[in-house]
Design an enzyme around this catalytic site. Structure first.
Site, PDB file in Angstrom:
ATOM      1  N   ASP A  53      -4.807  -4.350 -11.900  1.00  0.00           N
ATOM      2  CA  ASP A  53      -5.450  -5.654 -11.748  1.00  0.00           C
ATOM      3  C   ASP A  53      -5.318  -6.428 -13.051  1.00  0.00           C
ATOM      4  OD1 ASP A  53      -6.156  -4.890  -9.239  1.00  0.00           O
ATOM      5  OD2 ASP A  53      -8.306  -4.703  -9.618  1.00  0.00           O
ATOM      6  N   GLU A  75      -8.003  -2.456   1.263  1.00  0.00           N
ATOM      7  CA  GLU A  75      -7.698  -1.331   2.153  1.00  0.00           C
ATOM      8  C   GLU A  75      -8.888  -0.957   3.021  1.00  0.00           C
ATOM      9  OE1 GLU A  75      -4.561   0.801  -0.933  1.00  0.00           O
ATOM     10  OE2 GLU A  75      -6.694   1.301  -1.028  1.00  0.00           O
ATOM     11  N   THR A  92       0.750   2.971   2.039  1.00  0.00           N
ATOM     12  CA  THR A  92       1.265   2.960   0.668  1.00  0.00           C
ATOM     13  C   THR A  92       1.895   4.298   0.291  1.00  0.00           C
ATOM     14  OG1 THR A  92      -0.885   3.642  -0.187  1.00  0.00           O
ATOM     15  CG2 THR A  92      -0.491   1.288  -0.029  1.00  0.00           C
ATOM     16  N   GLU A 110       4.472   0.066   1.657  1.00  0.00           N
ATOM     17  CA  GLU A 110       4.442  -0.506   0.314  1.00  0.00           C
ATOM     18  C   GLU A 110       4.626   0.629  -0.681  1.00  0.00           C
ATOM     19  OE1 GLU A 110       0.789  -2.500  -0.420  1.00  0.00           O
ATOM     20  OE2 GLU A 110       1.003  -3.921   1.248  1.00  0.00           O
ATOM     21  N   LEU A 138       3.194   2.346  -6.913  1.00  0.00           N
ATOM     22  CA  LEU A 138       3.383   2.229  -8.352  1.00  0.00           C
ATOM     23  C   LEU A 138       4.509   1.262  -8.668  1.00  0.00           C
ATOM     24  CD1 LEU A 138       3.234   6.024  -9.308  1.00  0.00           C
ATOM     25  CD2 LEU A 138       1.347   4.385  -9.281  1.00  0.00           C
TER      26      LEU A 138
END
Length: 571
Positions: free
Chosen positions: A191, A275, A435, A473, A476
């Site tokens: 973030d 999520e 992910t 997705e 990392l």
């Protein structure tokens, strides 16, 4: 937002050559730390216009580079004749032939200014979009932050920045996956800025702290409203689900001219990091560190009220006073906590079955409520709905799967926790977005029994059984070819022992993330080649060398745009 597990960051990102590790090897790739600077507090506010990290100096590009403008003219696709790609289940269609997977790129978290009225780094954004499109990228993913758009007053929306951003995408021929981000940005690795929930929501949480998720030690989490109050009018007369629905309806009405053409997908945020899960592993202030088991988040008064009612209905009122108190701490391992022990652990007892069924069902019901609203709001608009599920792969090899349980996924050695989620999404025609697609088992710490490949395989089987489309997705930031090869292998279901892989592909892949590093020469070369291979799909394996040559042509063709984007991203 994709989950970034810092201890797994791989040194391969700076190398074009994959390590020499045979398939099935048990050795662990050494992973150095590459941490984002921790944010000070979930409650403090940063400058509204905080920028992403700047690009390194222009020496990234050699002063002796030849003029590539003629090459660009020769190889760039004509602007008036863009490639038409249909985003659909089971792959994409190029001129009627099925094959290949469209690639989207996540935009910076702070793409829109803190006041919501404009685009950050407008010149860089425009140049980057041109470069992405010229490289064959299908579109972009954009976080539409609740905390920016409805920031100051309930029911008053500021769409100026997103209007500018969507118009920019449309002019560059890029499709958009718009994320309804009802969570806070800040507090997790990766973030790069801080965007809290709307001010008026935080004010209500200050008045009633039980609106926040709470653990057994009384720690409050302000990343997302507790799902225990979903249907209660706690936000100035509206319920949280009503607020989410009103926000999505306002978005639909404002951008109806973009839907189905530019906006092709709405990803509905349902929890921390967007999520569908509980905030069981908060990284802010070091509360949780990989590979800790996390902690249950059911100790606010609204969740406890529901638990009490469920226990009484089950004829076991003594089970309704609290969640498990013997489940260890955030950074324990399964065998450190009595509840998660493989032998005699509470998770495998009648009480454990009752509690975990209730805890996971509360999460499923939360998803059901918001999906019902989203499906109604975006009906007949031509956009697809998707939901993001976390790739919690650590301690996957243990019997209890403790980190998945604390996050709300009732997945153990004896129970499939992803099939109920897939069935819930299938009922609403939603896409299951998952992910950790780039990870390999042998890259992860073996003592933590990490198994991302096995987890992805389980999820793929669940989505196939439920007949729900699967998208992916990467978790990392990885730019190396070794990671790209794993993504290709997974997205195209070229997994050893995966039954039925010959007739299925993921419907889309979203790449983490558009930033200055992506435009560094070696990374860009690897990325362009990756996009080309994704478009080729299964045909990629017919003539590998030819695909590589074509990708190299695109690298040269896009170089002028890449340099423009890189220079524009500099402070």
């Amino acid at each position: 937002m994709a989950l970034n597990l810092t201890p797994q960051l791989n040194p391969l990102a700076s190398s074009a050559s994959p390590p020499s590790v045979p398939d099935g090897a048990s050795s662990t790739v050494t992973v150095p730390a590459s941490y984002a600077t921790p944010l000070p507090s979930l409650r403090i506010r940063s400058d509204a216009d905080t920028l992403s990290p700047p690009l390194t100096p222009t020496s990234l590009f050699s002063s002796t580079r030849p003029d590539l403008s003629s090459a660009y003219q020769a190889f760039a696709p004509p602007a008036a004749d863009p490639v038409v790609v249909e985003h659909r289940q089971g792959g994409v269609s190029f001129g009627g032939a099925v094959g290949g997977v469209p690639v989207y790129v996540m935009m910076p978290l702070d793409s829109v200014r803190g006041d919501g009225k404009g685009v950050n780094r407008r010149k860089a954004m425009a140049a980057s979009m041109r470069a992405l499109r010229s490289a064959g990228v299908e579109g972009i993913m954009v976080d539409v932050w609740w905390g920016l758009v409805e920031r100051d007053e309930a029911g008053r929306y500021e769409w100026g920045g997103y209007e500018e951003l969507l118009d920019m995408a449309a002019k560059n021929g890029l499709k958009v996956q718009a994320v309804m981000s009802f969570h806070q940005c800040g507090g997790n690795v990766g973030d790069s800025c801080f965007i809290p929930l709307p001010k008026w929501v935080v004010e209500e949480m200050d008045k009633d702290p039980d609106l926040a998720y709470t653990d057994q030690w009384g720690r409050r989490n302000y990343e997302y409203l507790s799902l225990g109050c979903d249907n209660l009018p706690v936000l100035k007369g509206r319920t949280p689900v009503q607020c989410y629905g009103d926000f999505m309806r306002a978005f639909r009405e404002k951008f109806q001219n973009f839907q189905g053409e530019t906006i092709v997908e709405i990803q509905v945020g349902m929890g921390p990091a967007g999520e569908l899960r509980y905030p069981s592993y908060p990284e802010q202030n070091g509360t949780w560190k990989f590979p800790g088991i996390g902690a249950f988040q059911c100790f606010d008064k609204y969740m406890l009220s529901s638990l009490k009612a469920a226990a009484e209905a089950a004829g076991k009122p003594e089970w309704g006073s609290s969640g498990p108190t013997d489940a260890g701490h955030y950074n324990n391992w399964p065998e450190d906590a009595p509840f998660f022990k493989k032998e005699g652990g509470g998770w495998n007892s009648p009480y454990g079955e009752f509690f975990l069924t209730w805890y996971s069902q509360m999460l499923l019901d939360h998803g059901e409520r918001i999906l019902s609203s989203a499906a109604t709001v975006f009906a007949n608009t031509g956009v697809k709905i998707s939901v993001k599920i976390a790739g919690i792969h650590w301690h996957y090899g243990s019997r209890s799967h403790a980190p998945e349980l604390t996050a709300g996924y009732y997945n153990t050695r004896f129970r499939d926790g992803y099939l109920p989620i897939a069935h819930m999404l299938a009922r609403h025609g939603a896409i299951f977005n998952f992910t950790c697609i780039e990870m390999r088992d042998h890259e992860q710490p073996q003592d933590a029994l990490c198994a991302p490949e096995k987890l992805v395989r389980q999820v793929a089987l669940a989505t196939r059984e439920a007949q729900v489309p699967l998208a992916g997705e990467n978790a990392l930031l990885r730019y190396d070819e070794y990671a790209h090869e794993q993504i290709l292998r997974t997205v195209l279901f070229k997994m050893d022992g995966y039954p039925g892989s010959e007739d299925r592909e993921m419907c889309a892949f979203t790449y983490l993330r558009m930033n200055p590093e992506l435009f560094q020469p070696d990374n860009w070369r690897s990325f362009v080649s990756f996009v080309k291979k994704m478009k080729e799909g299964r045909d990629l394996y017919k003539c590998r060398e030819e695909v590589e040559r074509e990708a190299e042509h695109f690298v040269h063709a896009t170089q002028p745009l890449v340099e423009e984007a890189a220079v524009a991203l500099m402070p």
